[in-house]
Design a protein around this motif. Structure first.
Motif, PDB file in Angstrom:
ATOM      1  N   SER A 169      -2.838  -6.889  -2.131  1.00 40.12           N
ATOM      2  CA  SER A 169      -3.894  -7.841  -2.479  1.00 40.12           C
ATOM      3  C   SER A 169      -4.830  -7.253  -1.414  1.00 40.12           C
ATOM      4  CB  SER A 169      -3.313  -9.192  -1.860  1.00 40.12           C
ATOM      5  OG  SER A 169      -4.603 -10.034  -1.375  1.00 40.12           O
ATOM      6  N   PRO A 170      -6.019  -7.060  -2.018  1.00 42.31           N
ATOM      7  CA  PRO A 170      -7.234  -6.415  -1.099  1.00 42.31           C
ATOM      8  C   PRO A 170      -7.711  -7.238  -0.038  1.00 42.31           C
ATOM      9  CG  PRO A 170      -7.948  -7.365  -3.198  1.00 42.31           C
ATOM     10  CD  PRO A 170      -6.585  -7.510  -3.194  1.00 42.31           C
ATOM     11  N   ASP A 171      -7.189  -8.581   0.235  1.00 42.08           N
ATOM     12  CA  ASP A 171      -7.664  -9.353   1.154  1.00 42.08           C
ATOM     13  C   ASP A 171      -6.710 -10.517   1.494  1.00 42.08           C
ATOM     14  OD1 ASP A 171      -8.066 -11.666  -0.510  1.00 42.08           O
ATOM     15  OD2 ASP A 171     -10.100 -10.735  -1.225  1.00 42.08           O
ATOM     16  N   LEU A 207      -3.891  -1.583   6.293  1.00 46.30           N
ATOM     17  CA  LEU A 207      -2.726  -1.814   5.381  1.00 46.30           C
ATOM     18  C   LEU A 207      -1.486  -2.317   6.076  1.00 46.30           C
ATOM     19  CD1 LEU A 207      -1.558  -1.355   2.681  1.00 46.30           C
ATOM     20  CD2 LEU A 207      -0.971   0.872   3.111  1.00 46.30           C
ATOM     21  N   VAL A 208      -1.246  -3.440   5.357  1.00 43.98           N
ATOM     22  CA  VAL A 208       0.038  -4.111   6.041  1.00 43.98           C
ATOM     23  C   VAL A 208       1.110  -3.898   4.948  1.00 43.98           C
ATOM     24  CG1 VAL A 208       0.940  -6.294   6.951  1.00 43.98           C
ATOM     25  CG2 VAL A 208      -1.232  -5.805   7.447  1.00 43.98           C
ATOM     26  N   LEU A 219      -4.458  -6.083  -6.915  1.00 44.68           N
ATOM     27  CA  LEU A 219      -4.686  -7.209  -7.626  1.00 44.68           C
ATOM     28  C   LEU A 219      -5.401  -8.204  -7.132  1.00 44.68           C
ATOM     29  CD1 LEU A 219      -3.077  -8.422 -10.337  1.00 44.68           C
ATOM     30  CD2 LEU A 219      -1.908  -9.958  -8.650  1.00 44.68           C
ATOM     31  N   ASP A 220      -6.574  -8.729  -7.914  1.00 46.35           N
ATOM     32  CA  ASP A 220      -7.750  -9.476  -7.228  1.00 46.35           C
ATOM     33  C   ASP A 220      -8.227 -10.288  -8.249  1.00 46.35           C
ATOM     34  OD1 ASP A 220      -9.300 -10.693  -5.480  1.00 46.35           O
ATOM     35  OD2 ASP A 220     -10.609  -8.918  -4.887  1.00 46.35           O
ATOM     36  N   ASP A 221      -8.692 -11.566  -8.038  1.00 43.35           N
ATOM     37  CA  ASP A 221      -9.228 -12.508  -9.116  1.00 43.35           C
ATOM     38  C   ASP A 221     -10.667 -12.147  -9.569  1.00 43.35           C
ATOM     39  OD1 ASP A 221     -10.742 -13.183  -6.659  1.00 43.35           O
ATOM     40  OD2 ASP A 221     -10.223 -15.114  -7.025  1.00 43.35           O
ATOM     41  N   LEU A 231     -12.665   1.106  -1.774  1.00 46.12           N
ATOM     42  CA  LEU A 231     -12.096   1.526  -0.271  1.00 46.12           C
ATOM     43  C   LEU A 231     -10.645   1.271  -0.085  1.00 46.12           C
ATOM     44  CD1 LEU A 231     -15.074   0.176   2.019  1.00 46.12           C
ATOM     45  CD2 LEU A 231     -14.405   2.516   1.534  1.00 46.12           C
ATOM     46  N   ALA A 232     -10.130   0.224  -0.530  1.00 40.79           N
ATOM     47  CA  ALA A 232      -8.843  -0.205  -0.591  1.00 40.79           C
ATOM     48  C   ALA A 232      -7.889   0.915  -1.286  1.00 40.79           C
ATOM     49  CB  ALA A 232      -8.389  -1.567  -1.241  1.00 40.79           C
TER      50      ALA A 232
END
Length: 323
Positions: A169-171, A207-208, A219-221, A231-232
């Motif tokens: 997840s990017p956030d 990064l976790v 994966l993002d909406d 950047l991610a």
């Protein structure tokens, strides 16, 4: 299908046609034009009295004009005695303005919900709302369909090392969605925490999770300028990921985004066709498109027949009634 008609707004006629084809229907006749002062005029070209009407209009392109066009189409069908009018909005407009970031500020998603209801909409069908609580802005039923089944299908068919991948997840906001898909694939998930100097400027990324020697699937909406996911991707590559993919439900992707994707380290950037993507694929070979017309068409069929749509949250229908 008896007593059902489907109309298309001007925002995404290709998706509307695919939905109609899957339902075995022809698109209804609509004439849209603008007066010299840029007012929108819509004429419904056939009778809708007693019909179950579905109007497909996505929140893309000239969003405000397309929203107004949708409102006028809904109202035109309602006052022409349609038995029910359902707005099919694959990408919900103004969904990112779902709360007050500061005061005074509008909650524009709530305003759009009120406008749709007042125009005469009896039901809303949409895909991957930016925030699920937007459903609570409505006093009418809302079916928030998920692109996740189509995404899972793409990963299983297209990523050969899917058993050795990490879903990212990017956030923090997308952690629940990413964890759900990771669980269904029986793989690990990770999270990229981002700090911002400004609303549109990322200051740092942390990064976790572990992606070393693994395929990372972001994966993002929704992705707009793609600054964050690029950047991610760099962060994942520097953390040892062997390859990086991005899978996005709503790919807005204006001009700068295309150049960023071309320059980034992605193997592929996968988007659904809730928004037209034809021009973008011409300028970027990394972009791949998932067709979600089967999910939307089956939701329309089930709504028309009074059936549950809940099975669509976990399956992509190959043919009618298959879940």
């Amino acid at each position: 299908m008896p007593n059902m008609k489907i109309f298309s707004g001007s925002s995404h006629q290709d998706l509307s046609q695919k939905i109609a084809d899957r339902l075995g229907l022809e698109l209804g006749k609509v004439v849209t034009k603008k007066f010299s002062n840029q007012e929108t005029c819509v004429e419904i070209g056939e009778g809708v009295r007693g019909e179950d009407v579905y109007i497909v209009q996505s929140g893309c392109g000239e969003i405000s004009d397309n929203l107004m066009e949708l409102l006028i189409m809904i109202n035109a069908c309602k006052i022409a005695s349609a038995s029910r009018v359902t707005a099919v909005i694959p990408c919900f407009p103004y969904a990112r303005q779902d709360k007050k970031e500061k005061s005074p500020a509008p909650i524009s998603a709530k305003l759009v919900a009120d406008m749709l209801r007042v125009a005469g909409a009896d039901r809303i069908i949409t895909v991957d709302l930016q925030a699920s609580q937007i459903q609570g802005f409505f006093d009418i039923p809302v079916d928030n369909l998920y692109a996740a089944p189509a995404v899972l299908q793409w990963i299983r068919q297209s990523v050969s090392e899917r058993r050795d991948c990490t879903i990212v997840s990017p956030d923090a906001g997308g952690a629940k969605r990413v964890a759900s898909i990771a669980d269904r694939l029986n793989v690990d998930f990770a999270l990229v925490h981002r700090g911002r100097k400004k609303a549109d400027e990322v200051d740092r990324m942390v990064l976790v999770g572990d992606v070393k020697d693994r395929v990372a699937i972001l994966l993002d909406d929704m992705a707009d300028t793609c600054g964050t996911i690029c950047l991610a991707a760099d962060k994942l590559l520097s953390a040892g990921a062997s390859r990086v993919y991005a899978v996005l439900t709503h790919g807005i992707l204006p001009g700068p985004a295309i150049s960023r994707i071309n320059s980034a380290c992605f193997e592929a950037v996968v988007v659904t066709n809730t928004i037209p993507q034809e021009d973008k694929t011409k300028h970027c070979s990394k972009i791949q498109v998932i067709d979600i017309s089967a999910i939307v068409a089956e939701a329309i069929r089930r709504t028309h027949n009074g059936e549950s749509v809940s099975c669509l949250f976990s399956h992509v229908p190959l043919q009618y009634s298959e879940c």
